[in-house]
Every structure is written in structure tokens, then in C-alpha cells.
Scaffold this motif. Structure first.
Motif, PDB file in Angstrom:
ATOM      1  N   ALA A 244      -3.616 -15.463  24.231  1.00  0.00           N
ATOM      2  CA  ALA A 244      -2.905 -14.183  24.275  1.00  0.00           C
ATOM      3  C   ALA A 244      -3.890 -13.029  24.434  1.00  0.00           C
ATOM      4  N   LEU A 245      -5.023 -13.115  23.753  1.00  0.00           N
ATOM      5  CA  LEU A 245      -6.044 -12.076  23.860  1.00  0.00           C
ATOM      6  C   LEU A 245      -6.571 -11.984  25.289  1.00  0.00           C
ATOM      7  N   TYR A 246      -6.794 -13.125  25.900  1.00  0.00           N
ATOM      8  CA  TYR A 246      -7.296 -13.150  27.272  1.00  0.00           C
ATOM      9  C   TYR A 246      -6.342 -12.467  28.257  1.00  0.00           C
ATOM     10  N   HIS A 247      -5.050 -12.570  28.016  1.00  0.00           N
ATOM     11  CA  HIS A 247      -4.065 -12.159  29.009  1.00  0.00           C
ATOM     12  C   HIS A 247      -3.351 -10.861  28.678  1.00  0.00           C
ATOM     13  N   LEU A 248      -3.826 -10.145  27.671  1.00  0.00           N
ATOM     14  CA  LEU A 248      -3.266  -8.820  27.388  1.00  0.00           C
ATOM     15  C   LEU A 248      -4.094  -7.761  28.100  1.00  0.00           C
ATOM     16  N   GLU A 256      -5.666  -0.934  20.323  1.00  0.00           N
ATOM     17  CA  GLU A 256      -5.906  -0.936  18.879  1.00  0.00           C
ATOM     18  C   GLU A 256      -5.745  -2.336  18.297  1.00  0.00           C
ATOM     19  N   HIS A 257      -4.715  -3.054  18.773  1.00  0.00           N
ATOM     20  CA  HIS A 257      -4.462  -4.404  18.267  1.00  0.00           C
ATOM     21  C   HIS A 257      -5.508  -5.390  18.790  1.00  0.00           C
ATOM     22  N   ILE A 258      -5.973  -5.182  20.012  1.00  0.00           N
ATOM     23  CA  ILE A 258      -7.020  -6.052  20.557  1.00  0.00           C
ATOM     24  C   ILE A 258      -8.314  -5.881  19.769  1.00  0.00           C
ATOM     25  N   LEU A 259      -8.664  -4.645  19.467  1.00  0.00           N
ATOM     26  CA  LEU A 259      -9.895  -4.394  18.718  1.00  0.00           C
ATOM     27  C   LEU A 259      -9.813  -4.955  17.302  1.00  0.00           C
ATOM     28  N   ALA A 260      -8.591  -5.021  16.761  1.00  0.00           N
ATOM     29  CA  ALA A 260      -8.419  -5.564  15.403  1.00  0.00           C
ATOM     30  C   ALA A 260      -8.790  -7.036  15.337  1.00  0.00           C
ATOM     31  N   ARG A 261      -8.852  -7.720  16.476  1.00  0.00           N
ATOM     32  CA  ARG A 261      -9.242  -9.135  16.479  1.00  0.00           C
ATOM     33  C   ARG A 261     -10.708  -9.315  16.105  1.00  0.00           C
ATOM     34  N   SER A 262     -11.462  -8.232  16.007  1.00  0.00           N
ATOM     35  CA  SER A 262     -12.848  -8.359  15.545  1.00  0.00           C
ATOM     36  C   SER A 262     -12.911  -8.833  14.096  1.00  0.00           C
ATOM     37  N   ARG A 263     -11.751  -8.840  13.398  1.00  0.00           N
ATOM     38  CA  ARG A 263     -11.683  -9.348  12.028  1.00  0.00           C
ATOM     39  C   ARG A 263     -10.841 -10.620  11.960  1.00  0.00           C
ATOM     40  N   ASP A 264     -10.604 -11.258  13.081  1.00  0.00           N
ATOM     41  CA  ASP A 264      -9.811 -12.488  13.099  1.00  0.00           C
ATOM     42  C   ASP A 264     -10.544 -13.588  12.325  1.00  0.00           C
ATOM     43  N   VAL A 265      -9.762 -14.493  11.741  1.00  0.00           N
ATOM     44  CA  VAL A 265     -10.368 -15.572  10.954  1.00  0.00           C
ATOM     45  C   VAL A 265     -11.077 -16.593  11.833  1.00  0.00           C
ATOM     46  N   ASP A 266     -10.744 -16.626  13.118  1.00  0.00           N
ATOM     47  CA  ASP A 266     -11.345 -17.611  14.027  1.00  0.00           C
ATOM     48  C   ASP A 266     -12.608 -17.018  14.646  1.00  0.00           C
ATOM     49  N   SER A 267     -13.747 -17.656  14.408  1.00  0.00           N
ATOM     50  CA  SER A 267     -15.014 -17.122  14.906  1.00  0.00           C
ATOM     51  C   SER A 267     -15.094 -17.179  16.430  1.00  0.00           C
ATOM     52  N   THR A 268     -14.501 -18.196  17.035  1.00  0.00           N
ATOM     53  CA  THR A 268     -14.525 -18.287  18.499  1.00  0.00           C
ATOM     54  C   THR A 268     -13.780 -17.125  19.126  1.00  0.00           C
ATOM     55  N   LEU A 269     -12.650 -16.761  18.532  1.00  0.00           N
ATOM     56  CA  LEU A 269     -11.884 -15.634  19.055  1.00  0.00           C
ATOM     57  C   LEU A 269     -12.684 -14.341  18.922  1.00  0.00           C
ATOM     58  N   ARG A 270     -13.375 -14.177  17.806  1.00  0.00           N
ATOM     59  CA  ARG A 270     -14.187 -12.970  17.626  1.00  0.00           C
ATOM     60  C   ARG A 270     -15.288 -12.926  18.682  1.00  0.00           C
ATOM     61  N   LYS A 271     -15.883 -14.063  18.936  1.00  0.00           N
ATOM     62  CA  LYS A 271     -16.938 -14.108  19.953  1.00  0.00           C
ATOM     63  C   LYS A 271     -16.375 -13.783  21.329  1.00  0.00           C
ATOM     64  N   VAL A 272     -15.210 -14.335  21.656  1.00  0.00           N
ATOM     65  CA  VAL A 272     -14.564 -14.076  22.948  1.00  0.00           C
ATOM     66  C   VAL A 272     -14.287 -12.582  23.116  1.00  0.00           C
ATOM     67  N   LEU A 273     -13.854 -11.932  22.044  1.00  0.00           N
ATOM     68  CA  LEU A 273     -13.556 -10.504  22.115  1.00  0.00           C
ATOM     69  C   LEU A 273     -14.780  -9.717  22.576  1.00  0.00           C
ATOM     70  N   TYR A 274     -15.929 -10.015  21.989  1.00  0.00           N
ATOM     71  CA  TYR A 274     -17.128  -9.249  22.318  1.00  0.00           C
ATOM     72  C   TYR A 274     -17.743  -9.657  23.656  1.00  0.00           C
ATOM     73  N   SER A 275     -17.757 -10.949  23.943  1.00  0.00           N
ATOM     74  CA  SER A 275     -18.470 -11.426  25.134  1.00  0.00           C
ATOM     75  C   SER A 275     -17.627 -11.384  26.397  1.00  0.00           C
ATOM     76  N   ASN A 276     -16.312 -11.502  26.287  1.00  0.00           N
ATOM     77  CA  ASN A 276     -15.465 -11.574  27.475  1.00  0.00           C
ATOM     78  C   ASN A 276     -14.513 -10.388  27.629  1.00  0.00           C
ATOM     79  N   ILE A 277     -13.812 -10.046  26.560  1.00  0.00           N
ATOM     80  CA  ILE A 277     -12.788  -9.004  26.669  1.00  0.00           C
ATOM     81  C   ILE A 277     -13.410  -7.624  26.772  1.00  0.00           C
TER      82      ILE A 277
END
Length: 903
Positions: A244-248, A256-277
């Protein structure tokens, strides 16, 4: 069999016999599907071959009563779907099925493109749209898949939604007759219980999202963007949130909601946010984010516990570098900007090599330049890069003149400019230069004297911003020959401020020239008396009184900054005694100026931290302040009291005031005061005293547990955060602490049960079962941290089991008995126990079962299972008949038999 397959089969049975040439063409389709499932490299060739077969089949028609019958086209479509249906039951992750689905997508794309360029047969539909074999094939295939999207088999649902998502890449414009069922199906699968199906649904929804007109939706109907956004925020499966993060899209309503994923419990998702999104490609200019958003991103990313996430955040920051990098941060709170800059120095080594601080750099000083220089010097000092430090740092004397120029500009501004950006910026520049000055090499005596004189003059200025006082004090402390000399300088400064610049300087020079401490103290008192007489002469002038209070407040701030850096006793620095008696103590009696009184209290507390004699004399004064003043003053007073108890020996501190045992009563009294901030401070102080072993009381420990679990403190986050850390550390760090917690478990559970009954039904209180589980977990001896020479107490849960069984035997509340019985299965059974105590426990269990049985079957079974676990764990000790008469003669078991006899 899936719904889609039954439909195909029925249609095939009802169809007329096919022409021989059509049969020959259709027999070529299954081998193509057989080839594409093994290797993706042959897909292009087979797409072209299958398209030729489709063209040949489309040419085969028959004349019927209603006109031309598309026999060949219908046969091709049916055969194609039969082949695809064989893939649908295949589970997720099987590569051959994935290749077939990918091939279907490529074929639909190719045949759609070919159909638009040249149609072998075009038939105009009722809506006037020109249709051909390709468009009819795509529509029929899509509808056929939609009909089976709710199949019971999760593999079928997965493959259908996967195929639909692939097809959406090729459909182009979709008419409403097909769009609505597609949207409805994908939205339904977005709520599927299988995460893998929800992932595929998001892929499909993201392709429909761009063409949706939100104004055409019903009033209560969520848009596709909102659906995907909610899945990114709330879906329990990390893989779903990632897709969902990839396709928003990065839009104002989603950012605001996308940036809030920087506190997601999944470390891979947090990494994806910074490196890809949020990489440089998607966010080429960080100005699309607000300053607050940038700082939160950097703070969360660089502070992440996972190294991969920190590296990804550093990479994102590296993509932001530019001439105006530091201007994109709020330097009034520079911590985040400093972390970002240090990250750049670590990941972009060329920046470190290229930085040069020439004369032009220092002559045109801005907040960003001052900040850059200070952080760079700190970076070089941390990495012990002495060569680069020597190259970039200016000579001490010239640097002192630079600070003086900036400071002169600052104090030349009018008082009303204090809130203007120019004043704030200049104050920031001076602060950064002062921080940098602390680390300079003062081997040059001329430079050292110049910097010392400058720092002294700055701290003497009444108009010096309060934030710069401690920075000037750092410079003086780093340059002074000794602590004694520093104190003499500050006494001189305080005298100068209180008497005015000219007279104060003369008096200060006489003080500095006098080496005898007693004489110095007498001189200070003389100065103070003269100032007091001057103020009394203007007693009827409110403006003069206010000015005097303002000056005294400034002096107290300077004294407080000094006392924070003093390590020796005040007996060694009697020159400060006059300041205590003539400035600090009188400020405590000032009831007209709360700020003056509060700062005096802080200074007195700092003196007490240094000198135990003064702490003993002032302890009763601090206790009195708990019941006086506003909440802020009471909170500071509580902090002072707990600090004094931590710094000094408690017995020595209170020996003239109260028995040591009453200190616990004082602590519990402070803890019971119904002020959230005061409770949080008291909880932290009590936790420190308990954890350090300086104080222990079972009632105090129980009070902390009740505060932590009470619904009244749900909104008191500082208290909750402190105690949530304290209890595991306290219990798991020491077997003794764990034993102490075990001793209060039973009475605490009883008190919690009483509190829950008194709660408002609308309050969201934690269930008693969950509270009790926390207590059991904290007392689990297997979780004690192993340390050399310390053995954990295996008997803790065994003794706890005895207490819980006594509760079950004596309590009548059905729900409580049920809750306590459920805890028995969570207990840790030691390898060895006392045989008499074990046998008495078994007798108690059997008496409960026979004389006071539990009301529900689940509880009775839990009690029975616990007895069986004891029998299984200690077979040798329980294999013989239990002699109850012998057990009754054992004194330590009297409490158990007392319970049994009352049943």
C-alpha cells in the motif's frame, strides 16, 4: 471446482460440434501454456504464436438463424480460459503458475495493441463502439475471472485477483459496465482474510485509483485512495502495508500518513520509506515537506534501532544536500539538523574534504554558517582528526574578536527586538560560536586572556540572553586555573551586576585582590548591605523594586549556572557564603516575585547537593514548599527532595528531623498528591530509590504498581513510561527484588479487584486477568538476568502458587477465582521443592476441589491440570500417601492448614 470452471464446462457441453480446422487450431493452445510455465524467456515468441492462432480462429464463422456465428472466436476464448483455469488452484509462491499469469498479461497487452491497429473482423455494438475479437476476448476473460473471485479456495481467489491486477495494465479505458464490477470485486478482496490476496487487491486498486472521479462517488462511499490509505495505516500484515505504501501517491492528503510509517513496527517498511518512497527521485526537493515533517523524519530515521533503516535515512539525507541545506531546518531547535549534518559527514566523505573555513567565511557569519562550523569541529574532535581541526580553526585571539563583534551587534539591538528573527538569529550565532570556543587550544596565553575577559564581560551584561549564560560559563570553566578561581570570578560578576557597572567593578576588583576568604565574604556582605539600603530608600517606587528583582533574578541565574559546575564543597569556597546569605536566602522569602523565589529555591538546592551540612539544614524548608506555591513549584520541590535523598546518605540527611523509617512515609505522601506532573516526578524518584537499593518498603512498591495499573493514570504518559521501564528492570535485575514483588502479588491483586469494581462502567480499564499476568511475568525467576555470582531464586513462583491457592480457597467472587485459577498454568515450577510444603499444597488443591469447588468447568479443569503438573514434575515426592497429621505438626505450614480448616 471453482464457479468459473463450472460455467465453462456447461457452455462447452451445450455447444455444437466444432469444425475440424478449428479443432486443429485449438489443439495448439495447451502446448503453448505448457511451454510458458517453464521459462519466461520464451514468452514473447509464444505471445506472437498465440495471437496468430487467435487470428485464424476468428476467421472461422458459421451462418445461423440469427446471422453470423463467431464459432472460432468463441472456441478460442473457451480453450484459453480452460488452460488458465488449471493454474487457479495452484498455491501462492509456485513459480510455474506465476509465469503463466505473467504470460496471460503479456498476451492481453499484445492482442489489445494488435486489435487497435488492425481488426480482422469488426462488429459495431449497440452502443456504437467498434468491437473486435481482441476487445471481446479481454472483456469476456475479465468477466469470467470476476465470476470466480469469491471462491472458497483461497488459492483460487489469490490467482484470480493476481490475474485481474495483471490484466488492468492492458485494459486501457474501461466502460462502466466492466469498471463497476471490477471495482466492487477488488474492494471486497481488499478485505479478504488472506494477506496475500489483499496484496494483489491493492495492486489492482492502485491501477484504478488514478482514473477515479471522487465527485461521482456516493456520499458515504470511500474512494479507492482512502481504502488503500487505510490499509497502509491499519492492516495487521506488514507485507500489505508495504505494498500500500508503494502505491500511494505523494499528495497533500496522503503525505502525513506516509511519513507516519517512519514509526511502523516493521523495519523493512521503515527502510522502504526512506530508500524508495522518499528518495531523491520521488522527492527531489525537500521543501515539499514542512520543517516539522523533515525533522520528524530525520529524528525517527537516524534514531532507529535497525542499522539498515539508519543507513537508508542517511541516504535520503544525502540526496537533499545543496547550498541551502541547513536553511531547510528550524535551527532554534537544532538537534535534528545536527543529526542530519553529522549523517552527511559520515556518508558523504567528499563534503568533509571540501569544507574550508577561510577568512571570508568567518567575516560573513550567518546562523547556518555558525552551526556548520560548530558541528564540523565537533565531528572532527569526535573522530580525533587533529590535522583537519588545526587547518579549519582560527587563532584564539582573532576568534575572540569575532565573538565580540557578533555580541556587540546583539546587545545593540533594542529590547523590543528580542522576538524578531534578526535578534533570534544573531543570538544563535553567538551561541554557536561560544560552543565552538570551549574546544579551542588555549596554549596561547594572549588568546586565553582575551577569551577569558570576553566571556566575563558577556556574562556581566544584564541584557545577555538567558540561553547564553551557561555557554559563557562553559568558556570560563574551561579557561579558569581552578574551581576556586572560577567562583571568585562569578562572585565578582554578581557584585558588579547588583551594584551597577562602575561601582560594581571597583568593588569587584577589591574582592578579587583579597586572598583571604573570610575578608572576601565580609566584603560581599558589605556590598549587599549598601545595595539593600539603596533599595529601601526607594521602597515606595514600584519600578525600582521591579528593577531590583530583575537584577537579582539575573544574578541567581548566573549563580545557578556556576553551582551546576562546582564539584568541591562550599567549605573550600567560603567566598560564596556571602552570596548564599545575602542573595539566595532572601530570594526564598520574596512572595511578590514567584520567578525570583523559584530560582532561589533551585540555587539553594544546588548548594545542598554540594554540601551535606546545608542539605540537613534546608531539608525541612523543602518539605514545607510541597504545600506552598503553585503546582510548578511543588514539582520542582519534589525533584529537589528526591535528588537530595539520592545524593546524600538518607540516615545522615534526616537524623535531626525524623527516624529513617519515616522517610518512606514522606515519599508515599508525595506520591499520593493528586497532581499528574507531581505524581510522575515522584514515581521516577521512588523508582530510582528502589532500584538503587537505598530504600525499600512493600507498601511503596505496591503503591507504584497500583498507580501504574490504575485507569486514573492512563493519560499520565510520563508516569506510565517511567514505570513500564522500571518494573521489568527492577524485577529481572535481582532475585531479591523479585522476591519482594512476589510478596505483594496476592494483596495487590485483591486491591486491583476492589478498584475495578469501583470503576465507572464507561472507563476503559485493563482487565484484572491482564493485570495479574503482568505481576506473574515480573516474578518469573527464569527471566532474571544472569550475573556472575548471582543465582536466581527458583522457589518464587512455587511460593506464589501457594498464595494464589489460598486466594482461591478463601474468596467467594466467582470471576476472581476464575482469574486466579487461570494463572496457575503460567507459573514456573522449580526443579526441587520442600516435600512437606509440596504435599501440603496438593492437600489444599484436593480440599478446594471437594469442599469449595469452582463454579465453571474451565476453572475446575485448570485446577486439575495444575495438580497433575505437580504430580508429573515431582513424582518421587508425591508417590507415597500423604501423612496429614505429620504435616500439621510443621510450624511453617500453619497458614495452609488454617485455610483448609476453614473450608
Amino acid at each position: 471446482m471453482p464457479v468459473a470452471r463450472r460455467t465453462i464446462a456447461r457452455t462447452a457441453r451445450e455447444s455444437v460440434p466444432l469444425p475440424d480446422d478449428l479443432v486443429n487450431y485449438l489443439d495448439l493452445i495447451p502446448p503453448i501454456f505448457g511451454q510458458v510455465q517453464h521459462n519466461a524467456s520464451n514468452h514473447r515468441k509464444n505471445v506472437v504464436s498465440l495471437r496468430k492462432i487467435q487470428d485464424k480462429c476468428a476467421e472461422i464463422t458459421e451462418q445461423g438463424p440469427k446471422g453470423t456465428m463467431l464459432v472460432g472466436e468463441k472456441g478460442f476464448n473457451t480453450k484459453f480460459m480452460e488452460c488458465l483455469e488449471r493454474v487457479l488452484p495452484v498455491k501462492k509462491g509456485v513459480a510455474v503458475a506465476d509465469r503463466v499469469v505473467a504470460f496471460v498479461g503479456k498476451f492481453v497487452t499484445y492482442t489489445t495493441e494488435q486489435g487497435e491497429e488492425r481488426s480482422i473482423r469488426r462488429i459495431t455494438g449497440e452502443n456504437g463502439v467498434v468491437e473486435g475479437p481482441s476487445s471481446r476476448f479481454t472483456i469476456k476473460l475479465t468477466r469470467h475471472l470476476l465470476s470466480g473471485s469469491s471462491a472458497k479456495d483461497k488459492s483460487v481467489r489469490y490467482r484470480i485477483v493476481q490475474t485481474l491486477s495483471v490484466l488492468l495494465n492492458s485494459l486501457g479505458e474501461i466502460d462502466d459496465d466492466l469498471y463497476e464490477p471490477l471495482r466492487t470485486t477488488l474492494v471486497a478482496r481488499a478485505n479478504d482474510k488472506e494477506p496475500s490476496i489483499r496484496v494483489q487487491a491493492i495492486l489492482g486498486l492502485s491501477k484504478l485509483m488514478g482514473g477515479e472521479d471522487e465527485e461521482e462517488l456516493d456520499e458515504d462511499e470511500p474512494s479507492l485512495k482512502e481504502i488503500v490509505l487505510d490499509m497502509m495505516r491499519f492492516d495487521p500484515a506488514a507485507e500489505v502495508r508495504r505494498v500500500a505504501l508503494y502505491h500511494l501517491p505523494l499528495q497533500p492528503e496522503t503525505i502525513e500518513h506516509i511519513l507516519a510509517r517512519s514509526r511502523d513496527v516493521d523495519s523493512t517498511l521503515r527502510k522502504v520509506l526512506y530508500s524508495n518512497i522518499l528518495n531523491n527521485k520521488n522527492v527531489p526537493d525537500m521543501r515539499v515537506l514542512t520543517i516539522g515533517q523533515r525533522e520528524d523524519l530525520i529524528k525517527n530515521g537516524l534514531g532507529d534501532r535497525e542499522a539498515a533503516v539508519r543507513n537508508a535515512a542517511s541516504g535520503m539525507i544525502g540526496g537533499w544536500i545543496g547550498e541551502e541545506f541547513l536553511e531547510r531546518f528550524d535551527l532554534s531547535n537544532p538537534q535534528t539538523a545536527e543529526e542530519a549534518l553529522l549523517s552527511l559527514f559520515g556518508t558523504r566523505r567528499e563534503l568533509v574534504d571540501d569544507l574550508e573555513f577561510d577568512e571570508a567565511f568567518w567575516n560573513e557569519m550567518t546562523p547556518e554558517r555558525a552551526f556548520l562550523a560548530r558541528v564540523f569541529v565537533d565531528h572532527c574532535a569526535t573522530n580525533k582528526d587533529d590535522a583537519r581541526l588545526e587547518r579549519v580553526l582560527p587563532v584564539v585571539t582573532s576568534f575572540a574578536f569575532k565573538i565580540q563583534d557578533e555580541f556587540n551587534t546583539l546587545i545593540s539591538m533594542l529590547p523590543e527586538d528580542a522576538l524578531q528573527p534578526g535578534f533570534v538569529g544573531k543570538s544563535f550565532v553567538v551561541a554557536e560560536l561560544c560552543k565552538l570556543a570551549v574546544g579551542l587550544d588555549y596554549a596561547d596565553e594572549i588568546g586565553r586572556r582575551k577569551m577569558f575577559q570576553l566571556a566575563r564581560e558577556m556574562i556581566s551584561q544584564p541584557s545577555l540572553p538567558e540561553s547564553l549564560i551557561s555557554l559563557c560559563m562553559n568558556i570560563l570553566a574551561s579557561i579558569s586555573d581552578s574551581e576556586r578561581d572560577l567562583i571568585r570570578v562569578i562572585v565578582d560578576v554578581v557584585t558588579e551586576i547588583r551594584l551597577g557597572e562602575d561601582e560594581g567593578r571597583d568593588r569587584g576588583m577589591s574582592i578579587m585582590a583579597d586572598d583571604d576568604s573570610a575578608s572576601v565574604a565580609t566584603s560581599v556582605r558589605s556590598v549587599t548591605r549598601r545595595r539593600r539600603q539603596s533599595i529601601l530608600a526607594k521602597a515606595n517606587d514600584p519600578a525600582a523594586q521591579l528593577e531590583a528583582a530583575t537584577i537579582d533574578l539575573r544574578c541567581l541565574l548566573v549563580c545557578g549556572s556556576l553551582l551546576e559546575r562546582v564539584n568541591g564543597t562550599l567549605r573550600d569556597n567560603e567566598v560564596f557564603a556571602g552570596v548564599i546569605s545575602d542573595l539566595i536566602v532572601p530570594s526564598l522569602r520574596n512572595k511578590e516575585e514567584p520567578a525570583l523565589r523559584e530560582q532561589g529555591l533551585i540555587c539553594l538546592a544546588l548548594c545542598c547537593m554540594i554540601e551535606v551540612r546545608m542539605a540537613k539544614e534546608s531539608f525541612i524548608l523543602f518539605m514545607q514548599q510541597l504545600n506552598a506555591g503553585d503546582d510548578d513549584l511543588r514539582i520542582k520541590t519534589a525533584q529537589i527532595l528526591f535528588d537530595l535523598l539520592m545524593v546524600h546518605d538518607i540516615g545522615t540527611l534526616v537524623q535531626d528531623l525524623m527516624p529513617v523509617e519515616q522517610v518512606v512515609g514522606l515519599v508515599r505522601h508525595i506520591l499520593a498528591l493528586d497532581v499528574p506532573g507531581l505524581q510522575a516526578v515522584s514515581a521516577e524518584g521512588s523508582a530510582k530509590l528502589l532500584l538503587s537499593g537505598m530504600l525499600y518498603d512493600a507498601g511503596l512498591l505496591q503503591q507504584l504498581v497500583l498507580l501504574f495499573l490504575s485507569s486514573d493514570t492512563v493519560t499520565n504518559l510520563p508516569l506510565r513510561q517511567c514505570l513500564s521501564y522500571f518494573f521489568p528492570v527492577y524485577c529481572y535485575s535481582s532475585p531479591l527484588n523479585q522476591r519482594r514483588m512476589q510478596e505483594i502479588v496476592v494483596p495487590t491483586i485483591e486491591m486491583l479487584a476492589t478498584q475495578i469494581k469501583a470503576f465507572d462502567p464507561n472507563e476503559q480499564a485493563m482487565p484484572l486477568s491482564q493485570m495479574a499476568l503482568l505481576l506473574v511475568d515480573w516474578t518469573d525467576p527464569s527471566k532474571v538476568v544472569e550475573r556472575e555470582g548471582v543465582e536466581y531464586d527458583q522457589q518464587i513462583h512455587f511460593y506464589l502458587a501457594e498464595g494464589l491457592l489460598r486466594m482461591i480457597a478463601t474468596r467467594s467472587d466467582k470471576e476472581m477465582r476464575k482469574t486466579i485459577t487461570a494463572l496457575l498454568s503460567k507459573l514456573y515450577l522449580p526443579d526441587q521443592v520442600e516435600t512437606p510444603r509440596l504435599q501440603a499444597m496438593v492437600v489444599l488443591i484436593r480440599n478446594i476441589a471437594s469442599r469449595r469447588p469452582l463454579a465453571d468447568a474451565a476453572s475446575r479443569n485448570a485446577l486439575s491440570r495444575f495438580e497433575k503438573s505437580l504430580t508429573k514434575h515431582y513424582p518421587e515426592q508425591l508417590e507415597e500417601a500423604i501423612d496429614e497429621d505429620a504435616l500439621r505438626r510443621i510450624e511453617t505450614l500453619e497458614s495452609v492448614w488454617g485455610v483448609i480448616d476453614r473450608l
